[in-house]
Design a protein around this motif. Structure first.
Motif, PDB file in Angstrom:
ATOM      1  N   UNK A   1     -28.728  -6.787 -10.579  1.00 43.05           N
ATOM      2  CA  UNK A   1     -29.194  -5.402 -10.506  1.00 43.05           C
ATOM      3  C   UNK A   1     -28.938  -4.774  -9.143  1.00 43.05           C
ATOM      4  N   UNK A   2     -28.648  -3.491  -9.157  1.00 40.89           N
ATOM      5  CA  UNK A   2     -28.569  -2.718  -7.925  1.00 40.89           C
ATOM      6  C   UNK A   2     -29.977  -2.387  -7.447  1.00 40.89           C
ATOM      7  N   UNK A   3     -30.216  -2.462  -6.145  1.00 41.98           N
ATOM      8  CA  UNK A   3     -31.514  -2.040  -5.625  1.00 41.98           C
ATOM      9  C   UNK A   3     -31.479  -0.546  -5.340  1.00 41.98           C
ATOM     10  N   UNK A   4     -32.580   0.115  -5.636  1.00 39.49           N
ATOM     11  CA  UNK A   4     -32.655   1.567  -5.499  1.00 39.49           C
ATOM     12  C   UNK A   4     -33.495   2.014  -4.303  1.00 39.49           C
ATOM     13  N   UNK A   5     -34.096   1.072  -3.622  1.00 40.07           N
ATOM     14  CA  UNK A   5     -34.936   1.412  -2.479  1.00 40.07           C
ATOM     15  C   UNK A   5     -35.578   0.162  -1.931  1.00 40.07           C
ATOM     16  N   UNK A   6     -36.589   0.335  -1.086  1.00 35.13           N
ATOM     17  CA  UNK A   6     -37.226  -0.824  -0.485  1.00 35.13           C
ATOM     18  C   UNK A   6     -38.688  -0.591  -0.162  1.00 35.13           C
ATOM     19  N   UNK A   7     -39.429  -1.695  -0.098  1.00 36.38           N
ATOM     20  CA  UNK A   7     -40.837  -1.663   0.272  1.00 36.38           C
ATOM     21  C   UNK A   7     -41.038  -2.585   1.468  1.00 36.38           C
ATOM     22  N   UNK A   8     -41.778  -2.111   2.479  1.00 35.54           N
ATOM     23  CA  UNK A   8     -42.067  -2.921   3.658  1.00 35.54           C
ATOM     24  C   UNK A   8     -43.475  -3.499   3.527  1.00 35.54           C
ATOM     25  N   UNK A   9     -43.592  -4.811   3.772  1.00 37.47           N
ATOM     26  CA  UNK A   9     -44.853  -5.512   3.553  1.00 37.47           C
ATOM     27  C   UNK A   9     -45.435  -6.019   4.865  1.00 37.47           C
ATOM     28  N   UNK A  10     -46.765  -6.140   4.892  1.00 35.18           N
ATOM     29  CA  UNK A  10     -47.386  -6.779   6.046  1.00 35.18           C
ATOM     30  C   UNK A  10     -47.335  -8.298   5.853  1.00 35.18           C
ATOM     31  N   UNK A  11     -47.749  -9.041   6.869  1.00 37.46           N
ATOM     32  CA  UNK A  11     -47.626 -10.499   6.841  1.00 37.46           C
ATOM     33  C   UNK A  11     -48.424 -11.117   5.696  1.00 37.46           C
ATOM     34  N   UNK A  12     -49.595 -10.565   5.415  1.00 34.28           N
ATOM     35  CA  UNK A  12     -50.419 -11.093   4.334  1.00 34.28           C
ATOM     36  C   UNK A  12     -49.750 -10.924   2.980  1.00 34.28           C
ATOM     37  N   UNK A  13     -49.114  -9.790   2.760  1.00 32.56           N
ATOM     38  CA  UNK A  13     -48.430  -9.554   1.493  1.00 32.56           C
ATOM     39  C   UNK A  13     -47.229 -10.478   1.340  1.00 32.56           C
ATOM     40  N   UNK A  14     -46.512 -10.730   2.441  1.00 28.46           N
ATOM     41  CA  UNK A  14     -45.379 -11.650   2.386  1.00 28.46           C
ATOM     42  C   UNK A  14     -45.848 -13.046   1.980  1.00 28.46           C
TER      43      UNK A  14
END
Length: 373
Positions: free
Chosen positions: A282-295
């Protein structure tokens, strides 16, 4: 299982006895600059594939060579570099290549069907399923599917890059049990065998086996080379499909005993079709930035992504699109199918689920739709 197969490694034995096989054939194995399609070589390859099918395997062929087959008829002296001339050569060569395969398999009373794909056909979920259905139906009807990239219309943005990657995609698309890559090289070496002193790597069981390996680019007629073959083999193996890399001149041995070339072991569990699509197609359409806890939640604990752990949004996307997930340092850590539009997420960042209206309390990316990188 006969004694020859029993004596092979587990990976080679799996490839030798696989019921469903994708066989990719490189341009250099089928065409020459001077005369176009090498019918003797093509017939030998068809003979080897026919023998494998008569032994009980279902085979899909990914055939390069369309551009190479069109060079001589158009009076060109080298592989074209500009897109328009490449596509012109492909339009001539594709017809000749399909006819040659059809004539060759007709010796055995078999019908061939041509399937031309672009990267967009794999990247878009609906077209991905349509391609899968076409290939499945061709096989059910007893035809030999001959797959190639649709070079006559594919632009730079819509290309697989080479047919090695296409073959790995097709192997997962049709649920193949093995992928065999045939070209002008007889396996993976730890250096350039043309310069001497290089050693053949017989088995690749883990990434550590590739430490120090130097892979080069393609030759005059092809777009691949060892680098693309290595990348495709790792892609297929990562999705659960074992791979054999061998010389086209060893096709008979590769497709009967799998005792030649380099074998790549597959991961223990096969990746689901949906997760493979998310990760590789799949092609990516955007991005989300996560904090350390979410990672940690997403990568280590394989949890769903919630809005509380998102610190930023890149690009414009809609619910159902695939997006990249980035850690605090900006490096990609995962990909997934997002449940919300980018405009909706802007008002949800950093908020606990219980603070949101009921219609916004589902995960931003569900764990079932998320793959780690």
């Amino acid at each position: 299982m006969d004694d020859a197969v029993r004596s092979l490694s587990e990976t080679r034995a799996t490839i030798a006895t696989a019921r469903s096989v994708v066989v990719k054939i490189g341009s250099s194995a089928l065409t020459s600059m001077e005369s176009g399609i090498d019918l003797r070589a093509l017939n030998a390859l068809a003979d080897a594939i026919e023998a494998r099918m008569r032994a009980g395997s279902d085979v899909v062929v990914v055939s390069s060579g369309a551009v190479g087959a069109g060079i001589a008829p158009l009076g060109l002296t080298k592989r074209p570099r500009d897109l328009a001339t490449k596509q012109a050569a492909a339009s001539v060569g594709q017809l000749a290549l399909a006819h040659a395969w059809g004539t060759s398999f007709a010796r055995y009373g078999r019908t061939v069907g041509q399937v031309l794909l672009t990267a967009d056909d794999i990247a878009r979920r609906t077209q991905h399923r349509n391609a899968q259905s076409t290939l499945d139906r061709l096989r059910a009807l007893g035809a030999v599917a001959i797959v190639n990239e649709n070079d006559t219309v594919a632009t730079t943005e819509l290309r697989f890059g080479d047919n090695d990657r296409l073959a790995a995609m097709v192997a997962h698309l049709v649920g193949a049990d093995a992928l065999v890559l045939l070209s002008d090289v007889d396996g993976l070496y730890d250096g350039d065998p043309r310069k001497g002193g290089a050693t053949l790597i017989s088995e690749v069981t883990s990434p550590e086996d590739l430490d120090g390996v130097v892979a080069g680019s393609g030759g005059a007629l092809g777009t691949g080379g060892m680098a693309s073959k290595l990348s495709a083999a790792r892609l297929a193996a990562d999705s659960g499909v074992p791979v054999l890399l061998a010389a086209a001149t060893d096709a008979a041995d590769a497709l009967t005993g799998a005792g030649v070339g380099t074998a790549f072991a597959a991961r223990p569990t096969r990746m689901s079709a949906r997760k493979f699509w998310v990760r590789h197609a799949a092609d990516t359409r955007g991005g989300l930035h996560l904090d350390a806890g979410a990672v940690r939640a997403v990568v280590d604990r394989r949890r769903s992504l919630l809005p509380a752990g998102i610190t930023g949004v890149d690009g414009r996307f809609y619910g159902g699109d695939v997006v990249s997930l980035f850690g605090p340092d900006g490096s990609p850590v995962a990909r997934g199918v997002v449940a919300y539009d980018s405009t909706e997420l802007g008002e949800m960042l950093g908020r606990s689920t219980v603070e949101l209206p009921s219609e916004l309390q589902r995960p931003v990316v569900h764990a079932d739709d998320l793959v780690r990188l």
